[in-house]
Motif scaffolding. Sequence first.
Motif, PDB file in Angstrom:
ATOM      1  N   ASN A  86       0.847  -1.196   0.000  1.00 44.97           N
ATOM      2  CA  ASN A  86       0.000   0.000   0.000  1.00 44.97           C
ATOM      3  C   ASN A  86       0.880   1.242   0.000  1.00 44.97           C
ATOM      4  OD1 ASN A  86       0.561   0.702   2.928  1.00 44.97           O
ATOM      5  ND2 ASN A  86      -0.431  -1.298   3.194  1.00 44.97           N
ATOM      6  N   ALA A  87       0.262   2.391  -0.271  1.00 45.85           N
ATOM      7  CA  ALA A  87       1.002   3.647  -0.407  1.00 45.85           C
ATOM      8  C   ALA A  87       1.612   4.090   0.911  1.00 45.85           C
ATOM      9  CB  ALA A  87       0.085   4.735  -0.959  1.00 45.85           C
ATOM     10  N   GLU A  88       0.962   3.750   2.032  1.00 45.99           N
ATOM     11  CA  GLU A  88       1.498   4.163   3.322  1.00 45.99           C
ATOM     12  C   GLU A  88       2.820   3.470   3.607  1.00 45.99           C
ATOM     13  OE1 GLU A  88       2.625   4.375   7.308  1.00 45.99           O
ATOM     14  OE2 GLU A  88       1.829   2.498   6.504  1.00 45.99           O
ATOM     15  N   THR A  89       2.908   2.182   3.306  1.00 47.05           N
ATOM     16  CA  THR A  89       4.164   1.456   3.493  1.00 47.05           C
ATOM     17  C   THR A  89       5.234   2.001   2.555  1.00 47.05           C
ATOM     18  OG1 THR A  89       3.007  -0.555   4.173  1.00 47.05           O
ATOM     19  CG2 THR A  89       5.259  -0.816   3.377  1.00 47.05           C
ATOM     20  N   GLU A  90       4.860   2.287   1.333  1.00 43.27           N
ATOM     21  CA  GLU A  90       5.803   2.853   0.371  1.00 43.27           C
ATOM     22  C   GLU A  90       6.337   4.191   0.871  1.00 43.27           C
ATOM     23  OE1 GLU A  90       6.073   3.459  -4.436  1.00 43.27           O
ATOM     24  OE2 GLU A  90       4.150   3.858  -3.458  1.00 43.27           O
ATOM     25  N   MET A 146       6.891   9.525  -1.160  1.00 46.05           N
ATOM     26  CA  MET A 146       6.333  10.069   0.077  1.00 46.05           C
ATOM     27  C   MET A 146       5.021  10.797  -0.165  1.00 46.05           C
ATOM     28  SD  MET A 146       9.604  11.570   2.199  1.00 46.05           S
ATOM     29  CE  MET A 146       8.561  12.215   3.510  1.00 46.05           C
ATOM     30  N   THR A 147       4.951  11.566  -1.249  1.00 40.46           N
ATOM     31  CA  THR A 147       3.753  12.371  -1.504  1.00 40.46           C
ATOM     32  C   THR A 147       2.631  11.568  -2.136  1.00 40.46           C
ATOM     33  OG1 THR A 147       4.732  13.090  -3.610  1.00 40.46           O
ATOM     34  CG2 THR A 147       5.013  14.546  -1.706  1.00 40.46           C
ATOM     35  N   GLY A 148       2.946  10.394  -2.672  1.00 36.66           N
ATOM     36  CA  GLY A 148       1.896   9.578  -3.268  1.00 36.66           C
ATOM     37  C   GLY A 148       0.812   9.225  -2.277  1.00 36.66           C
ATOM     38  N   VAL A 149       1.186   9.051  -1.007  1.00 35.05           N
ATOM     39  CA  VAL A 149       0.204   8.702   0.005  1.00 35.05           C
ATOM     40  C   VAL A 149      -0.671   9.906   0.361  1.00 35.05           C
ATOM     41  CG1 VAL A 149       1.634   9.281   2.027  1.00 35.05           C
ATOM     42  CG2 VAL A 149      -0.065   7.457   2.192  1.00 35.05           C
ATOM     43  N   VAL A 150      -0.174  11.126   0.124  1.00 35.00           N
ATOM     44  CA  VAL A 150      -0.946  12.344   0.405  1.00 35.00           C
ATOM     45  C   VAL A 150      -1.878  12.646  -0.760  1.00 35.00           C
ATOM     46  CG1 VAL A 150      -0.819  14.798   0.969  1.00 35.00           C
ATOM     47  CG2 VAL A 150       0.979  13.229   1.780  1.00 35.00           C
ATOM     48  N   SER A 151      -1.297  12.850  -1.929  1.00 34.44           N
ATOM     49  CA  SER A 151      -2.051  13.081  -3.158  1.00 34.44           C
ATOM     50  C   SER A 151      -1.086  12.997  -4.337  1.00 34.44           C
ATOM     51  CB  SER A 151      -2.718  14.453  -3.147  1.00 34.44           C
ATOM     52  OG  SER A 151      -3.289  14.731  -4.418  1.00 34.44           O
ATOM     53  N   ARG A 152      -1.480  12.254  -5.348  1.00 30.11           N
ATOM     54  CA  ARG A 152      -0.614  12.128  -6.521  1.00 30.11           C
ATOM     55  C   ARG A 152      -0.546  13.420  -7.324  1.00 30.11           C
ATOM     56  NH1 ARG A 152      -2.167   7.222  -9.973  1.00 30.11           N
ATOM     57  NH2 ARG A 152      -4.240   8.067  -9.642  1.00 30.11           N
ATOM     58  N   GLY A 191      -5.822  10.985 -13.830  1.00 32.42           N
ATOM     59  CA  GLY A 191      -6.597  10.377 -12.765  1.00 32.42           C
ATOM     60  C   GLY A 191      -6.632   8.864 -12.833  1.00 32.42           C
ATOM     61  N   GLU A 192      -5.646   8.271 -13.484  1.00 28.07           N
ATOM     62  CA  GLU A 192      -5.599   6.818 -13.620  1.00 28.07           C
ATOM     63  C   GLU A 192      -4.710   6.213 -12.543  1.00 28.07           C
ATOM     64  OE1 GLU A 192      -4.130   6.113 -17.504  1.00 28.07           O
ATOM     65  OE2 GLU A 192      -5.920   6.867 -18.533  1.00 28.07           O
ATOM     66  N   GLY A 193      -4.961   4.946 -12.244  1.00 28.60           N
ATOM     67  CA  GLY A 193      -4.160   4.214 -11.266  1.00 28.60           C
ATOM     68  C   GLY A 193      -3.171   3.306 -11.958  1.00 28.60           C
ATOM     69  N   GLY A 194      -3.103   2.116 -11.528  1.00 29.36           N
ATOM     70  CA  GLY A 194      -2.133   1.169 -12.055  1.00 29.36           C
ATOM     71  C   GLY A 194      -1.723   0.210 -10.955  1.00 29.36           C
ATOM     72  N   GLU A 195      -1.940   0.642  -9.713  1.00 31.80           N
ATOM     73  CA  GLU A 195      -1.645  -0.209  -8.574  1.00 31.80           C
ATOM     74  C   GLU A 195      -2.885  -1.028  -8.211  1.00 31.80           C
ATOM     75  OE1 GLU A 195      -1.135   3.002  -8.732  1.00 31.80           O
ATOM     76  OE2 GLU A 195       1.054   3.184  -8.754  1.00 31.80           O
ATOM     77  N   ALA A 196      -2.721  -1.882  -7.238  1.00 32.94           N
ATOM     78  CA  ALA A 196      -3.842  -2.724  -6.793  1.00 32.94           C
ATOM     79  C   ALA A 196      -4.942  -1.858  -6.196  1.00 32.94           C
ATOM     80  CB  ALA A 196      -3.344  -3.735  -5.765  1.00 32.94           C
ATOM     81  N   PRO A 197      -6.210  -2.307  -6.300  1.00 33.72           N
ATOM     82  CA  PRO A 197      -7.317  -1.556  -5.688  1.00 33.72           C
ATOM     83  C   PRO A 197      -7.072  -1.343  -4.196  1.00 33.72           C
ATOM     84  CG  PRO A 197      -8.155  -3.282  -7.121  1.00 33.72           C
ATOM     85  CD  PRO A 197      -6.671  -3.506  -7.018  1.00 33.72           C
ATOM     86  N   GLY A 198      -7.338  -0.130  -3.734  1.00 32.63           N
ATOM     87  CA  GLY A 198      -7.129   0.188  -2.329  1.00 32.63           C
ATOM     88  C   GLY A 198      -5.719   0.594  -1.972  1.00 32.63           C
ATOM     89  N   TYR A 199      -4.843   0.650  -2.970  1.00 35.12           N
ATOM     90  CA  TYR A 199      -3.440   0.965  -2.703  1.00 35.12           C
ATOM     91  C   TYR A 199      -3.296   2.327  -2.029  1.00 35.12           C
ATOM     92  CZ  TYR A 199       1.614   1.086  -3.533  1.00 35.12           C
ATOM     93  OH  TYR A 199       2.980   1.129  -3.362  1.00 35.12           O
ATOM     94  N   TYR A 200      -4.116   3.287  -2.458  1.00 35.69           N
ATOM     95  CA  TYR A 200      -4.015   4.643  -1.933  1.00 35.69           C
ATOM     96  C   TYR A 200      -5.055   4.948  -0.860  1.00 35.69           C
ATOM     97  CZ  TYR A 200      -0.767   5.577  -5.732  1.00 35.69           C
ATOM     98  OH  TYR A 200       0.306   5.538  -6.576  1.00 35.69           O
ATOM     99  N   ASP A 201      -5.729   3.924  -0.347  1.00 32.77           N
ATOM    100  CA  ASP A 201      -6.738   4.123   0.691  1.00 32.77           C
ATOM    101  C   ASP A 201      -6.063   4.262   2.056  1.00 32.77           C
ATOM    102  OD1 ASP A 201      -8.588   3.935  -1.275  1.00 32.77           O
ATOM    103  OD2 ASP A 201      -9.273   1.910  -0.765  1.00 32.77           O
ATOM    104  N   GLU A 209      -0.352  13.582   8.387  1.00 34.62           N
ATOM    105  CA  GLU A 209       0.924  13.378   9.081  1.00 34.62           C
ATOM    106  C   GLU A 209       2.080  13.334   8.099  1.00 34.62           C
ATOM    107  OE1 GLU A 209       2.955   9.638  11.418  1.00 34.62           O
ATOM    108  OE2 GLU A 209       0.837  10.060  11.829  1.00 34.62           O
ATOM    109  N   TYR A 210       1.907  12.591   7.012  1.00 32.66           N
ATOM    110  CA  TYR A 210       2.978  12.500   6.008  1.00 32.66           C
ATOM    111  C   TYR A 210       3.177  13.838   5.294  1.00 32.66           C
ATOM    112  CZ  TYR A 210       3.878   7.504   6.348  1.00 32.66           C
ATOM    113  OH  TYR A 210       4.266   6.257   6.789  1.00 32.66           O
TER     114      TYR A 210
END
Length: 239
Positions: A86-90, A146-152, A191-201, A209-210
């Motif tokens: 997930n994006a938080e771990t990344e 780092m910013t991917g978890v905040v907003s792409r 506005g497209e993804g590419g990662e697994a569903p829920g990756y940025y949830d 915090e990030y």
Amino acid sequence: MIKLLLLLLSGAKFGKLLTTGGTMLISLGVYALIWGWRYAAGFIVLLFCHEIGHYIAARQRGLNVGAPTFIPFVGAWINLKEQPMNAETEAYVAMAGPLAGTLAALACYFLARSEDSTLLLAISYSGFFLNLFNLIPVPPLDGGRMTGVVSRKFWMLGAPALVGLFLWRPSPMLILIAFLAAPHVWKAFRGEGGEAPGYYDTPPAKRFEYALLYLGLLAYLAVMTYDVHEMLGGLRAQL
């Protein structure tokens, strides 16, 4: 059989150390030819501190990760043998590199001031600048992860910063980073993804915090990079 397995495992560990140590020595030799071995050694140590921050964070999150590898004029990286789920771990793993690198550069800075060493001050500047550069918010740089978890959408701010840096100091490395970043920035723009569903949830509180951590570290590194650059400029003017 058990003895054979233990021997193979110890050999694998030795191979990792050999890869890290060997590539460090190659980078040291190349950099020493240009800047001298003392500066080269300090720069390599700061690179290692940055990468070991990533390594420890990845291990903390249970990721299979290889030891750091160094390539002259490219830098260093750790080999993530499995990608974060997930994006938080990344973001956590990405964040640890600049944090460790900043602490190492700060330690070098204080040592430079206490010893009145221009060499150590120059090494600390390279550390501050290196970590500041890595915070440009575009993948594959740490700032992008780092910013991917905040907003792409942050990535669309990083793209012009990368272009501006190239116009200021053209470099083949910047072209490579732009090439790697382009697909990610384009997907974010559309506005497209590419990662697994829920990756940025990620919960809003964690994203906030990030965001604070990223912006705070960015501001601190910008100030320290500028201040140390001015100090070095003043010292050169006295010569």
